[in-house]
Design an enzyme around this catalytic site. Structure first.
Site, PDB file in Angstrom:
ATOM      1  N   GLY A   1     -60.905  50.277  51.668  1.00 13.62           N
ATOM      2  CA  GLY A   1     -62.049  50.919  51.170  1.00 13.62           C
ATOM      3  C   GLY A   1     -61.929  51.094  49.459  1.00 13.62           C
ATOM      4  CB  CYS A   2     -65.534  51.389  48.175  1.00 14.88           C
ATOM      5  SG  CYS A   2     -66.192  52.441  49.146  1.00 14.88           S
ATOM      6  CE1 TYR A   3     -66.395  57.048  47.235  1.00 18.92           C
ATOM      7  CE2 TYR A   3     -66.454  57.619  49.318  1.00 18.92           C
ATOM      8  CZ  TYR A   3     -67.270  57.368  48.136  1.00 18.92           C
ATOM      9  OH  TYR A   3     -68.651  58.323  48.356  1.00 18.92           O
ATOM     10  N   PRO A   4     -60.264  54.245  48.214  1.00 14.32           N
ATOM     11  CG  PRO A   4     -60.242  53.993  50.643  1.00 14.32           C
ATOM     12  CD  PRO A   4     -61.202  53.705  49.288  1.00 14.32           C
ATOM     13  CB  THR A   5     -60.655  49.939  45.540  1.00 13.91           C
ATOM     14  OG1 THR A   5     -60.869  49.191  47.061  1.00 13.91           O
ATOM     15  CG2 THR A   5     -60.251  49.161  44.913  1.00 13.91           C
TER      16      THR A   5
END
Length: 309
Positions: A122-126
């Site tokens: 995911g973008c946030y987890p990245t």
């Protein structure tokens, strides 16, 4: 000349799917598409999957699980089964799937290369994992540290409905959400950052199309090994020294969230107030680049053993 591997994007009309299709032009692969009039036809999709070396799923979670079920049925009947890269959140914490963050560890690229099924991060987890995993692995940030993560993303991360709302009506200038503190990305962050305590995560959306900043505030005096800001910076620099996509940059007094829009890069920084023993870790990226389609292309290249032309 060897035949190019074939890729089918199930859900290529969506934001992430379109981004992946565009970027696939840089790889020596063939793109297999379904007639747009039949893109939701199970038979047409199954035929496309069976004809390809790799299927990229750009679908909601439920639809991704159904698509994987279709591929499982193909395998059970003795049919040819493709590799799968899934862009949803459906399999990101599954032990049966490789996690598609090549920079996660030194052996992660080979894990992805050998895997039949890979979940795209995911973008946030990245951003959060890129900041926290090296510091937890180094023993500087305890795995049970009470981590709080804040993030702001461009509105394209909210899907077609949010994009249409923002571009038609202007939308709110800033939207804080996930205030039930149960955002679906939390288990992904906890697992792959190496945390043993569930982190607090509060995301938000700004009135700009693309870009993202993830920030993690920390008290230096609560960290292990009497760590200083320069120690944390050195750890990050060493962890990502071989990465073509992640760089550790000097701290700045201000950060603009959309500065990397259109890029597949990610910038990490450590902002420090030594007098008060406070630091803020920040990751800046494009939510549709390294946070989605750009990461998918990294994974596709590894899974198919190809390099950009």
């Amino acid at each position: 000349m060897a035949q190019k591997p074939t890729v089918f994007i199930d859900g290529e009309a969506g934001t992430t799917g379109l981004g992946i299709r565009e970027r696939l032009l840089s790889l020596p692969v063939q793109i297999h598409s379904v007639d747009p009039r039949r893109r939701k036809d199970p038979e047409a999709r199954a035929d496309a999957m069976a004809a390809c070396d790799l299927v990229v799923l750009c679908l909601p979670d439920k639809a991704s699980r159904e698509a994987v079920g279709m591929i499982d049925s193909m395998a059970a009947s003795g049919g040819r089964t493709p590799k799968v890269l899934d862009a949803s959140t459906a399999f990101r914490t599954s032990s049966d799937w490789a996690y598609g963050f090549p920079e996660l560890s030194s052996d992660q690229p080979e894990i992805i290369r050998q895997a039949a099924r890979v979940s795209n991060p995911g973008c946030y987890p990245t951003g959060a994992i890129a900041l926290l995993r090296p510091l937890i692995d180094a023993g500087v940030v305890p795995s049970d540290f009470p981590v709080a993560i804040n993030a702001v993303s461009g509105y394209t991360g909210g899907g077609r409905g949010m994009i249409e709302e923002q571009e038609r009506d202007g939308g709110p200038p800033f939207l804080l959400y996930g205030l039930g503190l149960a955002h679906k990305h939390i288990p992904e962050i906890e697992r792959h950052a190496g945390l043993t305590r569930r982190p607090l995560f509060v995301p938000s959306v700004g009135h700009f199309p693309r870009g993202m900043i993830v920030s993690v505030p920390l008290h230096l005096d609560l960290l292990n090994r009497n760590a200083r800001a320069e120690d944390l910076k050195r750890i990050l620099e060493e962890y990502y020294c071989d990465s073509a996509f992640i760089s550790v940059c000097e701290a700045e007094s201000t950060l603009i969230a959309d500065a990397l829009a259109g890029s597949d890069k990610m910038e990490l920084r450590i902002h420090c107030n030594a007098q008060h023993q406070h630091i803020v870790l920040t990751a800046r990226l494009d939510n549709l680049g390294k946070g989605a389609s750009g990461a998918a292309i990294q994974n596709i290249a590894l899974m198919l053993g190809v390099s950009p032309d």
